[in-house]
Motif scaffolding. Structure first.
Motif, PDB file in Angstrom:
ATOM      1  N   PHE A   1       2.659  -3.021 -10.035  1.00 29.75           N
ATOM      2  CA  PHE A   1       2.056  -3.255  -8.720  1.00 29.75           C
ATOM      3  C   PHE A   1       3.125  -3.693  -7.717  1.00 29.75           C
ATOM      4  O   PHE A   1       3.124  -3.247  -6.564  1.00 29.75           O
ATOM      5  CB  PHE A   1       0.984  -4.346  -8.798  1.00 29.75           C
ATOM      6  CG  PHE A   1      -0.211  -3.995  -9.650  1.00 29.75           C
ATOM      7  CD1 PHE A   1      -0.543  -2.687  -9.913  1.00 29.75           C
ATOM      8  CD2 PHE A   1      -0.998  -4.999 -10.183  1.00 29.75           C
ATOM      9  CE1 PHE A   1      -1.641  -2.364 -10.696  1.00 29.75           C
ATOM     10  CE2 PHE A   1      -2.101  -4.707 -10.965  1.00 29.75           C
ATOM     11  CZ  PHE A   1      -2.420  -3.381 -11.222  1.00 29.75           C
ATOM     12  N   GLU A   2       4.008  -4.582  -8.148  1.00 34.13           N
ATOM     13  CA  GLU A   2       5.105  -5.036  -7.284  1.00 34.13           C
ATOM     14  C   GLU A   2       5.940  -3.858  -6.802  1.00 34.13           C
ATOM     15  O   GLU A   2       6.219  -3.723  -5.604  1.00 34.13           O
ATOM     16  CB  GLU A   2       6.017  -5.991  -8.052  1.00 34.13           C
ATOM     17  CG  GLU A   2       5.636  -7.437  -8.069  1.00 34.13           C
ATOM     18  CD  GLU A   2       6.755  -8.264  -8.683  1.00 34.13           C
ATOM     19  OE1 GLU A   2       7.524  -8.879  -7.923  1.00 34.13           O
ATOM     20  OE2 GLU A   2       6.871  -8.273  -9.929  1.00 34.13           O
ATOM     21  N   ALA A   3       6.346  -3.026  -7.760  1.00 32.96           N
ATOM     22  CA  ALA A   3       7.226  -1.908  -7.429  1.00 32.96           C
ATOM     23  C   ALA A   3       6.527  -0.910  -6.513  1.00 32.96           C
ATOM     24  O   ALA A   3       7.140  -0.384  -5.564  1.00 32.96           O
ATOM     25  CB  ALA A   3       7.687  -1.220  -8.713  1.00 32.96           C
ATOM     26  N   MET A   4       5.249  -0.639  -6.787  1.00 35.71           N
ATOM     27  CA  MET A   4       4.509   0.306  -5.942  1.00 35.71           C
ATOM     28  C   MET A   4       4.325  -0.240  -4.531  1.00 35.71           C
ATOM     29  O   MET A   4       4.441   0.503  -3.545  1.00 35.71           O
ATOM     30  CB  MET A   4       3.157   0.621  -6.580  1.00 35.71           C
ATOM     31  CG  MET A   4       3.251   1.443  -7.855  1.00 35.71           C
ATOM     32  SD  MET A   4       1.646   1.742  -8.622  1.00 35.71           S
ATOM     33  CE  MET A   4       0.881   2.837  -7.412  1.00 35.71           C
ATOM     34  N   GLU A   5       4.051  -1.541  -4.439  1.00 35.88           N
ATOM     35  CA  GLU A   5       3.892  -2.149  -3.114  1.00 35.88           C
ATOM     36  C   GLU A   5       5.198  -2.071  -2.326  1.00 35.88           C
ATOM     37  O   GLU A   5       5.198  -1.688  -1.138  1.00 35.88           O
ATOM     38  CB  GLU A   5       3.458  -3.608  -3.270  1.00 35.88           C
ATOM     39  CG  GLU A   5       3.275  -4.325  -1.941  1.00 35.88           C
ATOM     40  CD  GLU A   5       2.886  -5.780  -2.121  1.00 35.88           C
ATOM     41  OE1 GLU A   5       3.215  -6.586  -1.210  1.00 35.88           O
ATOM     42  OE2 GLU A   5       2.265  -6.129  -3.149  1.00 35.88           O
ATOM     43  N   GLU A   6       6.298  -2.404  -2.982  1.00 31.64           N
ATOM     44  CA  GLU A   6       7.588  -2.363  -2.299  1.00 31.64           C
ATOM     45  C   GLU A   6       7.924  -0.941  -1.832  1.00 31.64           C
ATOM     46  O   GLU A   6       8.409  -0.742  -0.712  1.00 31.64           O
ATOM     47  CB  GLU A   6       8.686  -2.878  -3.235  1.00 31.64           C
ATOM     48  CG  GLU A   6       8.594  -4.368  -3.511  1.00 31.64           C
ATOM     49  CD  GLU A   6       9.478  -4.819  -4.666  1.00 31.64           C
ATOM     50  OE1 GLU A   6      10.197  -3.957  -5.232  1.00 31.64           O
ATOM     51  OE2 GLU A   6       9.451  -6.012  -5.008  1.00 31.64           O
ATOM     52  N   ALA A   7       7.649   0.036  -2.686  1.00 29.23           N
ATOM     53  CA  ALA A   7       7.942   1.425  -2.319  1.00 29.23           C
ATOM     54  C   ALA A   7       7.049   1.892  -1.176  1.00 29.23           C
ATOM     55  O   ALA A   7       7.506   2.613  -0.273  1.00 29.23           O
ATOM     56  CB  ALA A   7       7.766   2.331  -3.535  1.00 29.23           C
ATOM     57  N   ALA A   8       5.768   1.474  -1.226  1.00 27.38           N
ATOM     58  CA  ALA A   8       4.840   1.884  -0.168  1.00 27.38           C
ATOM     59  C   ALA A   8       5.218   1.278   1.174  1.00 27.38           C
ATOM     60  O   ALA A   8       5.081   1.923   2.224  1.00 27.38           O
ATOM     61  CB  ALA A   8       3.414   1.476  -0.549  1.00 27.38           C
ATOM     62  N   VAL A   9       5.708   0.037   1.154  1.00 27.79           N
ATOM     63  CA  VAL A   9       6.170  -0.599   2.392  1.00 27.79           C
ATOM     64  C   VAL A   9       7.356   0.178   2.961  1.00 27.79           C
ATOM     65  O   VAL A   9       7.451   0.407   4.172  1.00 27.79           O
ATOM     66  CB  VAL A   9       6.537  -2.081   2.133  1.00 27.79           C
ATOM     67  CG1 VAL A   9       7.285  -2.667   3.332  1.00 27.79           C
ATOM     68  CG2 VAL A   9       5.270  -2.888   1.849  1.00 27.79           C
ATOM     69  N   THR A  10       8.249   0.603   2.079  1.00 30.59           N
ATOM     70  CA  THR A  10       9.389   1.417   2.513  1.00 30.59           C
ATOM     71  C   THR A  10       8.915   2.720   3.157  1.00 30.59           C
ATOM     72  O   THR A  10       9.514   3.222   4.112  1.00 30.59           O
ATOM     73  CB  THR A  10      10.309   1.736   1.323  1.00 30.59           C
ATOM     74  OG1 THR A  10      10.794   0.514   0.772  1.00 30.59           O
ATOM     75  CG2 THR A  10      11.487   2.601   1.747  1.00 30.59           C
ATOM     76  N   LEU A  11       7.792   3.242   2.650  1.00 35.89           N
ATOM     77  CA  LEU A  11       7.222   4.475   3.206  1.00 35.89           C
ATOM     78  C   LEU A  11       6.406   4.226   4.470  1.00 35.89           C
ATOM     79  O   LEU A  11       5.926   5.178   5.087  1.00 35.89           O
ATOM     80  CB  LEU A  11       6.352   5.160   2.150  1.00 35.89           C
ATOM     81  CG  LEU A  11       7.086   5.766   0.959  1.00 35.89           C
ATOM     82  CD1 LEU A  11       6.103   6.196  -0.126  1.00 35.89           C
ATOM     83  CD2 LEU A  11       7.953   6.939   1.398  1.00 35.89           C
TER      84      LEU A  11
END
Length: 274
Positions: free
Chosen positions: A184-194
């Motif tokens: 969840f952490e990694a997906m959230e961080e990647a989505a913020v980057t997007l």
């Protein structure tokens, strides 16, 4: 369940199981929890309406089932203080302490006890736990059923016939909630980057995980088939999955689970030697 059950320890996991038992129809008057101080027990008494006691031996003296829910580091002291009462009463003993093998706990309790080791996980706190159980040779079929009912109150139960397999249970469910939280952490961080807001990304990721888990639980198809059903040839999901495969995600997960199981074995040796 009409057995008298005493919980040695009144922490989060113990109170979660107690709450689940009450929700499943157990009478609060059949349940007892202990802790060193009355102030620690007062909120438990107020919220759940169960019996409380600061004297472990008194609390165990009329119990059919004793759940050892204390930290592994103090288990020996607790067990040795209970030894005489346990030997007289002969209850079913269930340990939810990580890392301590059944033979060691049984020895600390004086030997020849019916003992079940349980490896629960933190989703038990919200009723969605997954617990692995192992019974020593003194546990009867009726007592196995009691242990199953007890842990079913906070989730699902899977029995293993070899105690060493609890290390694999630790790797696949005991420690695994943290794996998903990392995802969840990694997906959230990647989505913020997007470009997505963090809160939006978090809600979407968590809900998607819940939906995927529910689909997997309710479907008669295996995860590989469910995965394939989401992947259109040449589409977005296929591209993402191919990237994860090329990045050796399977190997990373396998290595992490092996490291987890090995650490469980190390902890068992460390704790039993003290």
């Amino acid at each position: 369940m009409t057995n008298k059950i005493t919980f040695i320890g009144a922490g989060n996991m113990a109170t979660a199981i107690i709450g689940g038992l009450i929700d499943s129809g157990a009478a609060p008057t059949d349940l007892t929890a202990t802790a060193p101080s009355s102030s620690e027990l007062a909120p438990v008494k107020e919220r759940l309406g169960i019996n409380i006691h600061t004297d472990n031996n008194v609390a165990v003296s009329h119990a059919d089932v004793v759940v050892l829910a204390v930290k592994p580091q103090i288990m020996r002291v607790v067990c040795e203080e209970l030894r005489e009462t346990i030997q007289q009463q002969r209850p079913l003993v269930i340990s939810i302490a990580a890392g301590l093998d059944a033979a060691t706990i049984d020895q600390w309790l004086g030997g020849n006890n019916a003992l079940v080791r349980c490896m629960p996980n933190t989703p038990s706190l919200v009723g969605y736990g997954a617990s692995g159980l192992f019974a020593n040779s003194a546990v009867s079929d009726t007592q196995r059923d009691i242990a199953t009912q007890l842990m079913n109150a906070v989730g699902i139960v899977e029995w293993v016939e070899e105690e060493s397999l609890l290390d694999a249970v630790t790797a696949v469910s005991g420690s695994a909630p943290a794996y998903f939280f990392l995802m969840f952490e990694a997906m959230e961080e990647a989505a913020v980057t997007l470009g997505l807001p963090a809160e939006t990304a978090r809600r979407l990721a968590i809900q998607t995980a819940l939906g995927a888990a529910t689909m997997a639980q309710k479907s008669d198809k295996d995860p590989a088939t469910l995965k394939q059903n989401v992947m259109s040839p040449g589409g977005t999901t296929e591209r993402a999955i191919h990237h994860l495969e090329e990045a050796q995600l399977r190997t990373t997960i396998a290595d992490a689970m092996e490291a987890c199981a090995k650490r469980a074995q190390e902890m068992a040796r460390e704790l039993s030697s003290h």
